[in-house]
Motif scaffolding. Structure first.
Motif, PDB file in Angstrom:
ATOM      1  N   ALA A   1       0.686  -1.092  -0.218  1.00 15.04           N
ATOM      2  CA  ALA A   1      -0.068   0.030  -0.081  1.00 15.04           C
ATOM      3  C   ALA A   1       0.812   1.138   0.008  1.00 15.04           C
ATOM      4  O   ALA A   1       0.777   2.201  -0.821  1.00 15.04           O
ATOM      5  CB  ALA A   1      -0.737  -0.197   1.198  1.00 15.04           C
ATOM      6  N   ALA A   2       1.982   1.396   0.752  1.00 10.67           N
ATOM      7  CA  ALA A   2       2.759   2.459   0.879  1.00 10.67           C
ATOM      8  C   ALA A   2       3.549   2.615  -0.555  1.00 10.67           C
ATOM      9  O   ALA A   2       3.751   3.772  -0.923  1.00 10.67           O
ATOM     10  CB  ALA A   2       3.957   2.202   1.941  1.00 10.67           C
ATOM     11  N   TYR A   3       4.091   1.645  -1.195  1.00  8.61           N
ATOM     12  CA  TYR A   3       4.550   1.779  -2.321  1.00  8.61           C
ATOM     13  C   TYR A   3       3.628   2.152  -3.382  1.00  8.61           C
ATOM     14  O   TYR A   3       4.144   2.891  -4.379  1.00  8.61           O
ATOM     15  CB  TYR A   3       5.412   0.220  -2.792  1.00  8.61           C
ATOM     16  N   ARG A   4       2.413   1.831  -3.380  1.00  7.32           N
ATOM     17  CA  ARG A   4       1.649   2.098  -4.428  1.00  7.32           C
ATOM     18  C   ARG A   4       0.976   3.665  -4.164  1.00  7.32           C
ATOM     19  O   ARG A   4       1.076   4.429  -5.134  1.00  7.32           O
ATOM     20  CB  ARG A   4       0.047   1.142  -4.163  1.00  7.32           C
ATOM     21  N   ARG A   5       1.062   4.092  -3.072  1.00  7.36           N
ATOM     22  CA  ARG A   5       1.085   5.632  -2.637  1.00  7.36           C
ATOM     23  C   ARG A   5       2.253   6.310  -3.291  1.00  7.36           C
ATOM     24  O   ARG A   5       1.886   7.207  -3.968  1.00  7.36           O
ATOM     25  CB  ARG A   5       0.624   5.901  -1.311  1.00  7.36           C
ATOM     26  N   ALA A   6       3.277   5.679  -3.189  1.00  2.00           N
ATOM     27  CA  ALA A   6       4.619   6.453  -3.837  1.00  2.00           C
ATOM     28  C   ALA A   6       4.504   6.290  -5.242  1.00  2.00           C
ATOM     29  O   ALA A   6       5.099   7.519  -5.761  1.00  2.00           O
ATOM     30  CB  ALA A   6       5.819   5.569  -3.355  1.00  2.00           C
TER      31      ALA A   6
END
Length: 170
Positions: A106-111
């Motif tokens: 989820a964090a990488y997708r936001r990035a």
């Protein structure tokens, strides 16, 4: 700067953290020593809501082994708009024991959505491969190569080395 700090300036606290964390070649110190010296200033900047203060607090806490607090600080940095916090959070979450794969993804997708961090697609590829989503991992690695992310071609080569049946020949 001390006067600004007494007035509650988050910028002043972050700047003092930056100064304390700076390297001075004529007085060599370890990263840990510099981090410990800067920690109180970055903690104060974080408490005052400063995005860079939160980010550096997370980085230093992670280096010192306080991973839970590092993740919490990085979440605050992301919420406060620090541009590389989402990708750094993804890295922290995937390195936890045990890894938080869903949180890291989820964090990488936001990035990748904010298109700031130069290694976000590669990080997403690592997480997706670890979760068994080989189609998603391959796509992420290919996007990383297209974007000229550092080491992206190497990541893709290793991916194909581990999954040779996936490599396309053209």
């Amino acid at each position: 700067m001390q006067r600004a700090l007494r007035r509650g300036s988050a910028d002043a606290a972050a700047e003092l953290g930056d100064l304390a964390h700076e390297e001075y070649p004529e007085f060599p110190e370890s990263d840990e020593q510099r981090g410990r010296r800067a920690l109180p200033w970055y903690r104060q900047a974080d408490e005052l809501g400063h995005p860079r203060g939160s980010w550096w607090l997370g980085m230093i806490l992670n280096d010192l082994g306080d991973h839970a607090e590092a993740v919490a600080a990085m979440r605050r940095a992301e919420a406060r708009g620090h541009p590389s916090a989402a990708s750094t959070l993804g890295l922290f979450l995937r390195r936890l024991t045990p890894p938080d794969w869903a949180g890291a993804e989820a964090a990488y997708r936001r990035a990748v959505e904010i298109d700031y961090d130069e290694r976000a697609w590669s990080g997403l590829g690592v997480v997706l491969a670890a979760q068994g989503d080989l189609d998603g991992a391959e796509d992420a690695y290919q996007r990383a190569v297209q974007r000229d992310e550092p080491q992206a071609a190497t990541h893709l080569r290793y991916f194909y080395k581990h999954y040779p049946d996936r490599e396309r020949t053209s």
